[in-house]
Write a protein that holds these residues in place. Structure first.
Motif, PDB file in Angstrom:
ATOM      1  N   VAL A 248      72.161 104.035  44.690  1.00  0.00           N
ATOM      2  CA  VAL A 248      71.811 104.573  43.379  1.00  0.00           C
ATOM      3  C   VAL A 248      70.303 104.694  43.251  1.00  0.00           C
ATOM      4  O   VAL A 248      69.545 104.037  43.963  1.00  0.00           O
ATOM      5  CB  VAL A 248      72.330 103.667  42.234  1.00  0.00           C
ATOM      6  CG1 VAL A 248      73.841 103.671  42.176  1.00  0.00           C
ATOM      7  CG2 VAL A 248      71.788 102.254  42.377  1.00  0.00           C
ATOM      8  N   GLY A 249      69.891 105.532  42.333  1.00  0.00           N
ATOM      9  CA  GLY A 249      68.506 105.633  41.919  1.00  0.00           C
ATOM     10  C   GLY A 249      68.504 105.705  40.404  1.00  0.00           C
ATOM     11  O   GLY A 249      69.517 106.052  39.791  1.00  0.00           O
ATOM     12  N   ALA A 250      67.363 105.375  39.791  1.00  0.00           N
ATOM     13  CA  ALA A 250      67.265 105.434  38.334  1.00  0.00           C
ATOM     14  C   ALA A 250      66.011 106.212  37.946  1.00  0.00           C
ATOM     15  O   ALA A 250      64.918 105.905  38.412  1.00  0.00           O
ATOM     16  CB  ALA A 250      67.226 104.036  37.736  1.00  0.00           C
TER      17      ALA A 250
ATOM     18  N   ALA B 246      74.198  98.325  39.552  1.00  0.00           N
ATOM     19  CA  ALA B 246      73.407  98.425  40.778  1.00  0.00           C
ATOM     20  C   ALA B 246      72.030  99.020  40.491  1.00  0.00           C
ATOM     21  O   ALA B 246      71.014  98.526  40.996  1.00  0.00           O
ATOM     22  CB  ALA B 246      74.145  99.265  41.817  1.00  0.00           C
ATOM     23  N   ALA B 247      71.968 100.066  39.671  1.00  0.00           N
ATOM     24  CA  ALA B 247      70.684 100.692  39.336  1.00  0.00           C
ATOM     25  C   ALA B 247      69.786  99.707  38.597  1.00  0.00           C
ATOM     26  O   ALA B 247      68.589  99.597  38.893  1.00  0.00           O
ATOM     27  CB  ALA B 247      70.907 101.951  38.503  1.00  0.00           C
ATOM     28  N   GLU B 248      70.348  98.987  37.641  1.00  0.00           N
ATOM     29  CA  GLU B 248      69.553  98.007  36.888  1.00  0.00           C
ATOM     30  C   GLU B 248      69.016  96.907  37.797  1.00  0.00           C
ATOM     31  O   GLU B 248      67.853  96.522  37.708  1.00  0.00           O
ATOM     32  CB  GLU B 248      70.401  97.437  35.751  1.00  0.00           C
ATOM     33  CG  GLU B 248      70.675  98.477  34.679  1.00  0.00           C
ATOM     34  CD  GLU B 248      71.757  98.093  33.682  1.00  0.00           C
ATOM     35  OE1 GLU B 248      72.294  96.962  33.742  1.00  0.00           O
ATOM     36  OE2 GLU B 248      72.088  98.951  32.815  1.00  0.00           O
TER      37      GLU B 248
ATOM     38  N   VAL C 143      66.313  98.487  40.399  1.00  0.00           N
ATOM     39  CA  VAL C 143      65.026  98.799  39.768  1.00  0.00           C
ATOM     40  C   VAL C 143      64.269  97.508  39.467  1.00  0.00           C
ATOM     41  O   VAL C 143      63.056  97.416  39.687  1.00  0.00           O
ATOM     42  CB  VAL C 143      65.210  99.674  38.514  1.00  0.00           C
ATOM     43  CG1 VAL C 143      63.930  99.768  37.705  1.00  0.00           C
ATOM     44  CG2 VAL C 143      65.691 101.065  38.915  1.00  0.00           C
ATOM     45  N   TRP C 144      64.966  96.486  39.009  1.00  0.00           N
ATOM     46  CA  TRP C 144      64.324  95.188  38.762  1.00  0.00           C
ATOM     47  C   TRP C 144      63.744  94.622  40.060  1.00  0.00           C
ATOM     48  O   TRP C 144      62.597  94.178  40.102  1.00  0.00           O
ATOM     49  CB  TRP C 144      65.317  94.208  38.136  1.00  0.00           C
ATOM     50  CG  TRP C 144      64.810  92.801  38.092  1.00  0.00           C
ATOM     51  CD1 TRP C 144      65.255  91.744  38.829  1.00  0.00           C
ATOM     52  CD2 TRP C 144      63.747  92.292  37.283  1.00  0.00           C
ATOM     53  NE1 TRP C 144      64.533  90.617  38.528  1.00  0.00           N
ATOM     54  CE2 TRP C 144      63.597  90.924  37.584  1.00  0.00           C
ATOM     55  CE3 TRP C 144      62.897  92.869  36.346  1.00  0.00           C
ATOM     56  CZ2 TRP C 144      62.637  90.120  36.979  1.00  0.00           C
ATOM     57  CZ3 TRP C 144      61.933  92.065  35.733  1.00  0.00           C
ATOM     58  CH2 TRP C 144      61.813  90.716  36.053  1.00  0.00           C
ATOM     59  N   GLU C 145      64.524  94.641  41.140  1.00  0.00           N
ATOM     60  CA  GLU C 145      64.065  94.079  42.409  1.00  0.00           C
ATOM     61  C   GLU C 145      62.895  94.853  42.995  1.00  0.00           C
ATOM     62  O   GLU C 145      61.972  94.264  43.545  1.00  0.00           O
ATOM     63  CB  GLU C 145      65.217  94.058  43.427  1.00  0.00           C
ATOM     64  CG  GLU C 145      66.294  93.047  43.114  1.00  0.00           C
ATOM     65  CD  GLU C 145      67.500  93.127  44.034  1.00  0.00           C
ATOM     66  OE1 GLU C 145      68.448  92.356  43.806  1.00  0.00           O
ATOM     67  OE2 GLU C 145      67.517  93.965  44.967  1.00  0.00           O
TER      68      GLU C 145
ATOM     69  N   ARG D   5      62.756  96.249  33.657  1.00  0.00           N
ATOM     70  CA  ARG D   5      64.121  96.133  33.131  1.00  0.00           C
ATOM     71  C   ARG D   5      64.499  97.476  32.513  1.00  0.00           C
ATOM     72  O   ARG D   5      63.713  98.065  31.749  1.00  0.00           O
ATOM     73  CB  ARG D   5      64.214  95.046  32.061  1.00  0.00           C
ATOM     74  CG  ARG D   5      63.988  93.662  32.586  1.00  0.00           C
ATOM     75  CD  ARG D   5      65.228  93.147  33.268  1.00  0.00           C
ATOM     76  NE  ARG D   5      65.024  91.764  33.670  1.00  0.00           N
ATOM     77  CZ  ARG D   5      65.708  91.165  34.616  1.00  0.00           C
ATOM     78  NH1 ARG D   5      66.657  91.810  35.257  1.00  0.00           N
ATOM     79  NH2 ARG D   5      65.470  89.913  34.929  1.00  0.00           N
ATOM     80  N   ILE D   6      65.702  97.946  32.868  1.00  0.00           N
ATOM     81  CA  ILE D   6      66.192  99.228  32.360  1.00  0.00           C
ATOM     82  C   ILE D   6      67.619  99.092  31.859  1.00  0.00           C
ATOM     83  O   ILE D   6      68.293  98.110  32.146  1.00  0.00           O
ATOM     84  CB  ILE D   6      66.156 100.328  33.449  1.00  0.00           C
ATOM     85  CG1 ILE D   6      67.128  99.977  34.592  1.00  0.00           C
ATOM     86  CG2 ILE D   6      64.752 100.582  33.946  1.00  0.00           C
ATOM     87  CD1 ILE D   6      67.466 101.130  35.509  1.00  0.00           C
ATOM     88  N   LYS D   7      68.053 100.106  31.137  1.00  0.00           N
ATOM     89  CA  LYS D   7      69.457 100.282  30.778  1.00  0.00           C
ATOM     90  C   LYS D   7      69.875 101.594  31.433  1.00  0.00           C
ATOM     91  O   LYS D   7      69.419 102.680  31.046  1.00  0.00           O
ATOM     92  CB  LYS D   7      69.631 100.356  29.253  1.00  0.00           C
ATOM     93  CG  LYS D   7      71.042 100.673  28.815  1.00  0.00           C
ATOM     94  CD  LYS D   7      71.979  99.539  29.127  1.00  0.00           C
ATOM     95  CE  LYS D   7      73.373  99.864  28.597  1.00  0.00           C
ATOM     96  NZ  LYS D   7      74.393  99.069  29.230  1.00  0.00           N
ATOM     97  N   ALA D   8      70.711 101.501  32.475  1.00  0.00           N
ATOM     98  CA  ALA D   8      71.144 102.695  33.199  1.00  0.00           C
ATOM     99  C   ALA D   8      72.183 103.445  32.392  1.00  0.00           C
ATOM    100  O   ALA D   8      73.044 102.856  31.751  1.00  0.00           O
ATOM    101  CB  ALA D   8      71.691 102.303  34.562  1.00  0.00           C
ATOM    102  N   LYS D   9      72.082 104.756  32.446  1.00  0.00           N
ATOM    103  CA  LYS D   9      72.971 105.643  31.688  1.00  0.00           C
ATOM    104  C   LYS D   9      73.857 106.452  32.631  1.00  0.00           C
ATOM    105  O   LYS D   9      74.278 105.953  33.659  1.00  0.00           O
ATOM    106  CB  LYS D   9      72.125 106.581  30.820  1.00  0.00           C
ATOM    107  CG  LYS D   9      71.136 105.871  29.911  1.00  0.00           C
ATOM    108  CD  LYS D   9      71.826 105.262  28.744  1.00  0.00           C
ATOM    109  CE  LYS D   9      70.774 104.726  27.776  1.00  0.00           C
ATOM    110  NZ  LYS D   9      71.319 104.257  26.563  1.00  0.00           N
ATOM    111  N   GLU D  10      74.038 107.740  32.326  1.00  0.00           N
ATOM    112  CA  GLU D  10      74.948 108.601  33.068  1.00  0.00           C
ATOM    113  C   GLU D  10      74.299 109.157  34.346  1.00  0.00           C
ATOM    114  O   GLU D  10      73.088 109.306  34.422  1.00  0.00           O
ATOM    115  CB  GLU D  10      75.426 109.761  32.188  1.00  0.00           C
ATOM    116  CG  GLU D  10      74.365 110.783  31.856  1.00  0.00           C
ATOM    117  CD  GLU D  10      73.372 110.347  30.774  1.00  0.00           C
ATOM    118  OE1 GLU D  10      72.316 110.996  30.668  1.00  0.00           O
ATOM    119  OE2 GLU D  10      73.626 109.371  30.049  1.00  0.00           O
TER     120      GLU D  10
END
Length: 154
Positions: free
Chosen positions: A26-28, A66-68, A71-73, A78-83
């Protein structure tokens, strides 16, 4: 006598190259104050190029989880992954035409929650990048097209 583990996930953990099956990743895409969060890759594939942060999906994780985590690592953000906004393959072959890497990547839109970028995991750098700066970077072409086509960030 111990039994040999032939599980594909165990193979990927030990042998990230030359997989037995495609790896789901995944990517964000995260924006904050009119800038996009990008990382400069520290490992193949795309080593040295700037790209959307992300990585492999672990067993039992949703794409969003997985995206959240990734991105943290990679960035400390910190994010909230969407669609999902884009799904694509990365297939790299060696000189003998064997599959060195095969990723199926799902990029997701994401909302910034908190944090300051810092390089972690396999990222050499992590930064908020302006539109003008993105034009000058060695940006992964898939990331560049995604930012241009889906987010008018060009």
């Amino acid at each position: 006598m111990p039994r040999k583990n032939t599980n594909a996930a165990a193979h990927h953990a030990v042998h990230p190259r030359y997989p037995l099956n495609p790896v789901v990743a995944v990517g964000a895409v995260v924006f904050y104050r009119k800038k996009v969060l990008l990382v400069r890759r520290g490992k193949s594939p795309a080593e040295g190029f700037w790209a959307i942060p992300g990585g492999s999906v672990e067993l039992g994780e949703t794409l969003q989880q997985a995206a959240e985590r990734e991105v943290w690592e990679e960035t400390g953000i910190r994010i909230k992954a969407k669609e999902p906004v884009l799904t694509f393959d990365v297939i790299e072959k060696d000189e003998r035409n064997r599959i060195r890497y095969h990723y199926v990547i799902v990029d997701l839109a994401a909302e910034y929650i908190s944090g300051e970028p810092r390089a972690g995991d396999d990222a050499l750098q992590a930064r908020w990048i302006s539109r003008d700066e993105a034009r000058r970077l060695s940006l992964n072409e898939t990331s560049r097209q995604l930012l241009r086509n889906a987010f008018d960030f060009d």
